[in-house]
Design a protein around this motif. Structure first.
Motif, PDB file in Angstrom:
ATOM      1  N   ASN A 153      32.432  38.132  37.840  1.00 26.78           N
ATOM      2  CA  ASN A 153      32.558  39.456  37.241  1.00 26.78           C
ATOM      3  C   ASN A 153      34.032  39.708  36.908  1.00 26.78           C
ATOM      4  O   ASN A 153      34.835  39.997  37.783  1.00 26.78           O
ATOM      5  CB  ASN A 153      32.028  40.501  38.235  1.00 26.78           C
ATOM      6  N   MET A 154      34.372  39.576  35.645  1.00 28.69           N
ATOM      7  CA  MET A 154      35.772  39.722  35.262  1.00 28.69           C
ATOM      8  C   MET A 154      36.285  41.138  35.461  1.00 28.69           C
ATOM      9  O   MET A 154      37.453  41.353  35.773  1.00 28.69           O
ATOM     10  CB  MET A 154      35.980  39.249  33.830  1.00 28.69           C
ATOM     11  N   GLN A 155      35.391  42.137  35.296  1.00 27.20           N
ATOM     12  CA  GLN A 155      35.799  43.510  35.573  1.00 27.20           C
ATOM     13  C   GLN A 155      36.147  43.687  37.044  1.00 27.20           C
ATOM     14  O   GLN A 155      37.076  44.410  37.401  1.00 27.20           O
ATOM     15  CB  GLN A 155      34.687  44.490  35.168  1.00 27.20           C
ATOM     16  N   GLN A 156      35.421  42.987  37.901  1.00 26.53           N
ATOM     17  CA  GLN A 156      35.729  43.029  39.326  1.00 26.53           C
ATOM     18  C   GLN A 156      37.091  42.409  39.605  1.00 26.53           C
ATOM     19  O   GLN A 156      37.879  42.952  40.383  1.00 26.53           O
ATOM     20  CB  GLN A 156      34.649  42.282  40.115  1.00 26.53           C
ATOM     21  N   ALA A 157      37.385  41.305  38.970  1.00 30.89           N
ATOM     22  CA  ALA A 157      38.702  40.682  39.129  1.00 30.89           C
ATOM     23  C   ALA A 157      39.803  41.653  38.728  1.00 30.89           C
ATOM     24  O   ALA A 157      40.830  41.769  39.419  1.00 30.89           O
ATOM     25  CB  ALA A 157      38.785  39.402  38.297  1.00 30.89           C
ATOM     26  N   VAL A 158      39.608  42.355  37.634  1.00 31.14           N
ATOM     27  CA  VAL A 158      40.601  43.330  37.171  1.00 31.14           C
ATOM     28  C   VAL A 158      40.763  44.454  38.186  1.00 31.14           C
ATOM     29  O   VAL A 158      41.886  44.894  38.475  1.00 31.14           O
ATOM     30  CB  VAL A 158      40.205  43.894  35.794  1.00 31.14           C
ATOM     31  N   ARG A 159      39.653  44.899  38.764  1.00 33.00           N
ATOM     32  CA  ARG A 159      39.704  46.048  39.678  1.00 33.00           C
ATOM     33  C   ARG A 159      40.385  45.722  41.000  1.00 33.00           C
ATOM     34  O   ARG A 159      41.088  46.567  41.552  1.00 33.00           O
ATOM     35  CB  ARG A 159      38.284  46.567  39.941  1.00 33.00           C
ATOM     36  N   VAL A 160      40.174  44.513  41.523  1.00 31.22           N
ATOM     37  CA  VAL A 160      40.603  44.275  42.912  1.00 31.22           C
ATOM     38  C   VAL A 160      41.776  43.326  43.079  1.00 31.22           C
ATOM     39  O   VAL A 160      42.397  43.314  44.144  1.00 31.22           O
ATOM     40  CB  VAL A 160      39.421  43.763  43.777  1.00 31.22           C
ATOM     41  N   SER A 161      42.099  42.512  42.077  1.00 28.50           N
ATOM     42  CA  SER A 161      43.057  41.435  42.327  1.00 28.50           C
ATOM     43  C   SER A 161      44.447  41.733  41.781  1.00 28.50           C
ATOM     44  O   SER A 161      44.624  42.470  40.808  1.00 28.50           O
ATOM     45  CB  SER A 161      42.546  40.115  41.729  1.00 28.50           C
ATOM     46  N   ASP A 162      45.428  41.110  42.429  1.00 26.22           N
ATOM     47  CA  ASP A 162      46.821  41.165  41.975  1.00 26.22           C
ATOM     48  C   ASP A 162      47.124  40.019  41.016  1.00 26.22           C
ATOM     49  O   ASP A 162      47.845  40.195  40.035  1.00 26.22           O
ATOM     50  CB  ASP A 162      47.763  41.070  43.178  1.00 26.22           C
ATOM     51  N   ASP A 187      39.551  32.880  25.045  1.00 24.93           N
ATOM     52  CA  ASP A 187      38.161  32.701  24.614  1.00 24.93           C
ATOM     53  C   ASP A 187      37.188  33.053  25.733  1.00 24.93           C
ATOM     54  O   ASP A 187      36.133  33.658  25.487  1.00 24.93           O
ATOM     55  CB  ASP A 187      37.931  31.252  24.168  1.00 24.93           C
ATOM     56  N   TYR A 188      37.540  32.691  26.973  1.00 24.89           N
ATOM     57  CA  TYR A 188      36.634  32.982  28.094  1.00 24.89           C
ATOM     58  C   TYR A 188      36.574  34.473  28.393  1.00 24.89           C
ATOM     59  O   TYR A 188      35.484  35.044  28.500  1.00 24.89           O
ATOM     60  CB  TYR A 188      37.064  32.214  29.339  1.00 24.89           C
ATOM     61  N   ILE A 189      37.719  35.127  28.501  1.00 24.35           N
ATOM     62  CA  ILE A 189      37.702  36.539  28.885  1.00 24.35           C
ATOM     63  C   ILE A 189      37.183  37.437  27.763  1.00 24.35           C
ATOM     64  O   ILE A 189      36.741  38.553  28.011  1.00 24.35           O
ATOM     65  CB  ILE A 189      39.090  37.014  29.370  1.00 24.35           C
ATOM     66  N   SER A 190      37.205  36.915  26.532  1.00 22.10           N
ATOM     67  CA  SER A 190      36.661  37.686  25.410  1.00 22.10           C
ATOM     68  C   SER A 190      35.192  37.419  25.185  1.00 22.10           C
ATOM     69  O   SER A 190      34.565  38.000  24.292  1.00 22.10           O
ATOM     70  CB  SER A 190      37.449  37.397  24.132  1.00 22.10           C
ATOM     71  N   GLY A 191      34.607  36.518  26.001  1.00 15.38           N
ATOM     72  CA  GLY A 191      33.166  36.262  25.930  1.00 15.38           C
ATOM     73  C   GLY A 191      32.744  35.234  24.902  1.00 15.38           C
ATOM     74  O   GLY A 191      31.553  35.124  24.599  1.00 15.38           O
ATOM     75  N   ARG A 192      33.681  34.433  24.370  1.00 13.81           N
ATOM     76  CA  ARG A 192      33.317  33.446  23.375  1.00 13.81           C
ATOM     77  C   ARG A 192      32.579  32.257  23.994  1.00 13.81           C
ATOM     78  O   ARG A 192      31.872  31.528  23.314  1.00 13.81           O
ATOM     79  CB  ARG A 192      34.563  32.942  22.645  1.00 13.81           C
ATOM     80  N   ARG A 217      47.004  41.608  35.299  1.00 11.04           N
ATOM     81  CA  ARG A 217      47.262  42.366  34.077  1.00 11.04           C
ATOM     82  C   ARG A 217      47.681  41.428  32.942  1.00 11.04           C
ATOM     83  O   ARG A 217      47.175  41.525  31.815  1.00 11.04           O
ATOM     84  CB  ARG A 217      48.342  43.415  34.311  1.00 11.04           C
ATOM     85  N   THR A 218      48.589  40.504  33.242  1.00  8.09           N
ATOM     86  CA  THR A 218      49.072  39.596  32.207  1.00  8.09           C
ATOM     87  C   THR A 218      47.976  38.664  31.732  1.00  8.09           C
ATOM     88  O   THR A 218      47.798  38.457  30.519  1.00  8.09           O
ATOM     89  CB  THR A 218      50.254  38.763  32.749  1.00  8.09           C
ATOM     90  N   LEU A 219      47.213  38.098  32.665  1.00  8.38           N
ATOM     91  CA  LEU A 219      46.193  37.135  32.265  1.00  8.38           C
ATOM     92  C   LEU A 219      45.127  37.778  31.381  1.00  8.38           C
ATOM     93  O   LEU A 219      44.640  37.155  30.438  1.00  8.38           O
ATOM     94  CB  LEU A 219      45.555  36.496  33.497  1.00  8.38           C
ATOM     95  N   PHE A 220      44.773  39.028  31.673  1.00  9.17           N
ATOM     96  CA  PHE A 220      43.708  39.664  30.897  1.00  9.17           C
ATOM     97  C   PHE A 220      44.209  40.344  29.622  1.00  9.17           C
ATOM     98  O   PHE A 220      43.402  40.665  28.753  1.00  9.17           O
ATOM     99  CB  PHE A 220      42.951  40.666  31.771  1.00  9.17           C
ATOM    100  N   VAL A 257      45.647  39.942  46.775  1.00 15.22           N
ATOM    101  CA  VAL A 257      44.303  39.495  46.410  1.00 15.22           C
ATOM    102  C   VAL A 257      44.429  38.600  45.183  1.00 15.22           C
ATOM    103  O   VAL A 257      44.994  39.016  44.160  1.00 15.22           O
ATOM    104  CB  VAL A 257      43.366  40.675  46.106  1.00 15.22           C
ATOM    105  N   THR A 258      43.918  37.392  45.297  1.00 13.09           N
ATOM    106  CA  THR A 258      43.918  36.456  44.179  1.00 13.09           C
ATOM    107  C   THR A 258      42.480  36.173  43.790  1.00 13.09           C
ATOM    108  O   THR A 258      41.672  35.782  44.641  1.00 13.09           O
ATOM    109  CB  THR A 258      44.627  35.144  44.547  1.00 13.09           C
ATOM    110  N   ALA A 259      42.163  36.379  42.514  1.00 15.63           N
ATOM    111  CA  ALA A 259      40.817  36.124  42.014  1.00 15.63           C
ATOM    112  C   ALA A 259      40.768  34.775  41.318  1.00 15.63           C
ATOM    113  O   ALA A 259      41.713  34.386  40.613  1.00 15.63           O
ATOM    114  CB  ALA A 259      40.398  37.227  41.049  1.00 15.63           C
ATOM    115  N   LEU A 260      39.669  34.054  41.527  1.00 13.26           N
ATOM    116  CA  LEU A 260      39.414  32.794  40.841  1.00 13.26           C
ATOM    117  C   LEU A 260      38.257  33.021  39.885  1.00 13.26           C
ATOM    118  O   LEU A 260      37.164  33.412  40.311  1.00 13.26           O
ATOM    119  CB  LEU A 260      39.059  31.689  41.831  1.00 13.26           C
ATOM    120  N   ILE A 261      38.502  32.819  38.592  1.00 10.68           N
ATOM    121  CA  ILE A 261      37.452  33.039  37.593  1.00 10.68           C
ATOM    122  C   ILE A 261      37.232  31.777  36.785  1.00 10.68           C
ATOM    123  O   ILE A 261      38.056  30.858  36.791  1.00 10.68           O
ATOM    124  CB  ILE A 261      37.790  34.218  36.650  1.00 10.68           C
ATOM    125  N   GLY A 262      36.104  31.743  36.078  1.00  9.33           N
ATOM    126  CA  GLY A 262      35.765  30.616  35.231  1.00  9.33           C
ATOM    127  C   GLY A 262      34.259  30.461  35.186  1.00  9.33           C
ATOM    128  O   GLY A 262      33.533  31.031  36.018  1.00  9.33           O
TER     129      GLY A 262
END
Length: 274
Positions: A228-237, A267-272, A254-257, A56-61
């Motif tokens: 939903n970044m929490q969703q990305a963490v829960r489901v993606s590799d 800055d993005y994942i920390s909500g800045r 795991r590494t990206l987050f 599973v690959t998540a695309l965020i932004g």
């Protein structure tokens, strides 16, 4: 679904795709130097990445960063717009922007689930087997077995098995989304694209979709766009972070987050911003 019934269904489909995907490559998707333009708007800028088979690959932004545009390049949904595409996109070993590619067959092997559930105004059963009927499969026993198998894989069978001939529009939003997943699975895709599949659902329905994604992983290569970044963490590799049409970085989730390589990712994942 029995082996005999599945074999019968596959024999009715074009041989080129059936033969081509018998051995899964390490990467189901390989993109190099991808640019997408909408008129004067440069929507994607030189995207290069590889997506591993069976993961599973998540695309965020943030909104407008290009992640949904990228997702739609993977089964040529952007053909329905005036997009201009440059670069190479290989899916299941084939350059999908080659003039020789049958786009209908491509979309059978690369299924897509949209943000808002879009069941057809037909029965639950007819929704699931719609694609098979379009492929010319008429054997009622085969259709019934495919429908049951697909609904089971979509974790919906137990909820609808006694009302398969009811309208799909009578289902709840979460059930409709799982029905749309079952409809895609009925065509035996190798890749499943999901564009924010749970964003319109309540938390309970969202949890079912996320569990379904994890259950399907391994049998399918899944690419999911999510805000939903929490969703990305829960489901993606693995997770890829897009910003302003560029791929900023891609790494294991795991590494990206926990240890992002780029300050903009942090800055993005920390909500800045975003």
């Amino acid at each position: 679904m029995t082996n005999r019934s599945f074999a019968h269904a596959v024999r009715t489909l074009p041989d080129r795709w059936s033969m081509q995907v018998t051995q899964a490559p390490a990467h189901a998707i390989s993109v190099q130097g991808l640019h997408v333009y909408y008129g004067t708007v440069h929507a994607l800028k030189g995207i290069s990445l590889k997506i591993k088979t069976g993961q599973v690959t998540a695309l965020i932004g943030p909104s407008g960063c290009g992640k949904s545009t990228f997702l739609r390049t993977l089964n040529r949904m952007n053909d329905l717009t005036e997009a201009v595409v440059a670069g190479s996109v290989f899916v299941l070993g084939e350059n999908i922007y080659s003039p020789q590619v049958d786009v209908v067959e491509l979309r059978r092997r690369v299924g897509m689930v949209f943000q808002t559930p879009n069941p057809f105004p037909k029965s639950i059963f007819e929704n699931v087997v719609f694609g098979l009927r379009r492929q010319g499969i008429k054997d009622r026993r085969v259709l019934a077995e495919v429908a049951e198998n697909s609904l089971k894989r979509a974790a919906l069978w137990d909820e609808v098995k006694d009302r398969l001939h009811d309208s799909a529009l009578t289902l709840s939003g979460g059930q409709q989304q799982r029905l749309c997943i079952a409809r895609a699975l009925a065509l035996e895709p190798k890749v499943l694209l999901m564009d924010e599949p749970a964003s319109a659902l309540d938390p309970v329905a969202t949890a079912k979709i996320e569990q379904l994604i994890m259950d399907l992983k391994g049998d399918y290569t899944i690419v999911i766009v999510t805000h939903n970044m929490q969703q990305a963490v829960r489901v993606s590799d693995e997770t890829a972070f897009f910003l302003n049409g560029e791929l900023i970085e891609m790494a294991s989730t795991r590494t990206l987050f926990t240890q992002p390589a780029d300050r903009r990712t942090e800055d993005y994942i920390s909500g800045r911003f975003g």
